[in-house]
Motif scaffolding. Sequence first.
Motif, PDB file in Angstrom:
ATOM      1  N   TYR A 196      -4.186   9.001   6.971  1.00 20.50           N
ATOM      2  CA  TYR A 196      -4.004   8.611   5.659  1.00 20.50           C
ATOM      3  C   TYR A 196      -2.538   8.871   5.445  1.00 20.50           C
ATOM      4  O   TYR A 196      -2.250  10.170   5.473  1.00 20.50           O
TER       5      TYR A 196
ATOM      6  N   GLU B  49       0.771  -1.147   0.116  1.00 22.55           N
ATOM      7  CA  GLU B  49      -0.044  -0.056  -0.034  1.00 22.55           C
ATOM      8  C   GLU B  49       0.980   1.372  -0.220  1.00 22.55           C
ATOM      9  O   GLU B  49       0.533   2.274  -0.676  1.00 22.55           O
TER      10      GLU B  49
ATOM     11  N   GLY C 252      -0.811   4.546  -0.757  1.00 24.70           N
ATOM     12  CA  GLY C 252      -0.885   5.091   0.349  1.00 24.70           C
ATOM     13  C   GLY C 252      -1.696   4.046   1.245  1.00 24.70           C
ATOM     14  O   GLY C 252      -2.495   3.083   0.766  1.00 24.70           O
ATOM     15  N   ARG C 253      -1.990   4.419   2.538  1.00 28.00           N
ATOM     16  CA  ARG C 253      -2.451   3.541   3.391  1.00 28.00           C
ATOM     17  C   ARG C 253      -3.138   4.364   4.711  1.00 28.00           C
ATOM     18  O   ARG C 253      -2.491   5.231   5.215  1.00 28.00           O
ATOM     19  N   LEU C 254      -4.188   3.705   5.439  1.00 27.46           N
ATOM     20  CA  LEU C 254      -4.401   4.289   6.601  1.00 27.46           C
ATOM     21  C   LEU C 254      -3.693   3.704   7.687  1.00 27.46           C
ATOM     22  O   LEU C 254      -3.560   2.438   8.014  1.00 27.46           O
ATOM     23  N   ASP C 255      -3.275   4.427   8.616  1.00 26.02           N
ATOM     24  CA  ASP C 255      -2.402   3.999   9.806  1.00 26.02           C
ATOM     25  C   ASP C 255      -3.237   3.563  10.832  1.00 26.02           C
ATOM     26  O   ASP C 255      -4.539   3.754  10.913  1.00 26.02           O
TER      27      ASP C 255
ATOM     28  N   ASP D 182       0.405   9.038   2.566  1.00 24.39           N
ATOM     29  CA  ASP D 182       0.280   8.870   1.029  1.00 24.39           C
ATOM     30  C   ASP D 182       1.623   8.007   0.790  1.00 24.39           C
ATOM     31  O   ASP D 182       2.684   8.025   1.555  1.00 24.39           O
TER      32      ASP D 182
END
Length: 490
Positions: free
Chosen positions: A226, A213, A218-221, A228
């Motif tokens: 979010y 991701e 990107g990803r949600l931590d 990037d």
Amino acid sequence: MAKDKKPKRPKAETPKGFRDYFGADVTERKAMLDAIAAVYHRYGFDPLETSAVETVEALGKFLPDVDRPNEGVFAWQEDEADWLALRYDLTAPLARVAAQYRNDLPSPYRRYAMGPVWRNEKPGPGRFRQFYQCDADTVGSASVAADAEICAMLADTLEAVGIPRGDYIVRVNNRKVLNGVLETMGLSDDATRDAVLRTIDKFDKVGEAGVRELLGKGRLDASGAYIDGVGLAPEQAEPVIAFLTSKADGTETTLANLRAAVGGSQMGAEGVDELEQIAALLAAQGYGPDRIVIDPSVVRGLGYYTGPVFEAELSFEITDEKGRPRQFGSVAGGGRYDDLVKRFTGQAVPATGVSIGVDRLLAALRAKGRAGGEMQGPVVVTVMDRARLADYQAMVGELRAAGIRAEMYLGNPKNFGNQLKYADKRGSPVAVIAGSDEFDKGVVQIKDLILGAKIAENATLEEWKERPSQFEIARADLVAEVARILADQE
């Protein structure tokens, strides 16, 4: 007339980020460092002590570009000349020594160093501004045999200090393999390469899915924010994933997976060849994958190293401050750094080494119950008669001459109870008692403080009679009797 202000008294407190070490801590650390030094000595490494202060220019990483270079080091300017700083590690001073004494030192030069380092960083839980490091390095050899030797020595060191086989693993990777992966990806932009490296460094925290991701959109931590991503297409990111997930059950399969991950990169293939040689050299000495393993997931510090990298990880579980089980983790790391001495000489000088986190290793030993016990105090010779100080001191002298740690009570002898309280606070195993009557009869009283404490806690009256904790002996038998009691207490 105004009254004079009382002078302001300084606060009796340790500066933030620093700490004091008392008897047991110092003794345990010294015993551990002695055990480590014995292994390093056996491998042919020589001790080196460098100055705690270096020029900021020599430290390199913290070259001043502002009026005061205070980022990361404790630095000061001396007489409008060079900036000086407390060393932040033991490797930068080694590079300076290797360059300064290059005509006098043997090549390769093998040294170990142990001592405190200082970092001007924000302190936090378990993060201090002064801490101990224990390093061993070989300067002047480009052979991967030097890297393999460091790995073997690291495994032997862990076992020598009390980490049994099966509770640790030394993991080995190679920066050249990663460079080959990046070459295969065709990344020409330095900023993108750096972003990929930072993402790879998060593999142990976010896993394969998280890295995919972060290499992409990107990803949600965990907090819901979010992050990037690098912005790579899935096919671009695939070599990185193949590299990070190359580890297999056997070394041969792992190496084959790495060869596939580097594709046609010559540098990547060279890195895999080096890992294969290291594995063969270690196997020839009896170090199998139960102790040292090729593991591509070792990515920390890859930006600093130029070839093989290694990390010692403890595999046993401990409980954190909230009572949750977790693995102890890394206690040592190192690798090949062929560019450090070049800063001074302009010529490439190969080097490889390892650094052990002394405080973390001590914490590991305490977690295993192999350290952290109370330090035994000295035998205390109490004072009942001020006029007999020379006689009491003679007893102390005889005990010390026999190799027994001993002291005469130096406080006010008026209250004998305070003397025994002092002995208890010191952790003393034995108290020697003699007054005028004992001296006249040529005897002394021996009080076994360890046994006395146990009896007071658990014993019945009959057991007191069977094995009294205080008894009388002939003055001539003092040393022999104290030695016997100490041997029984071990």
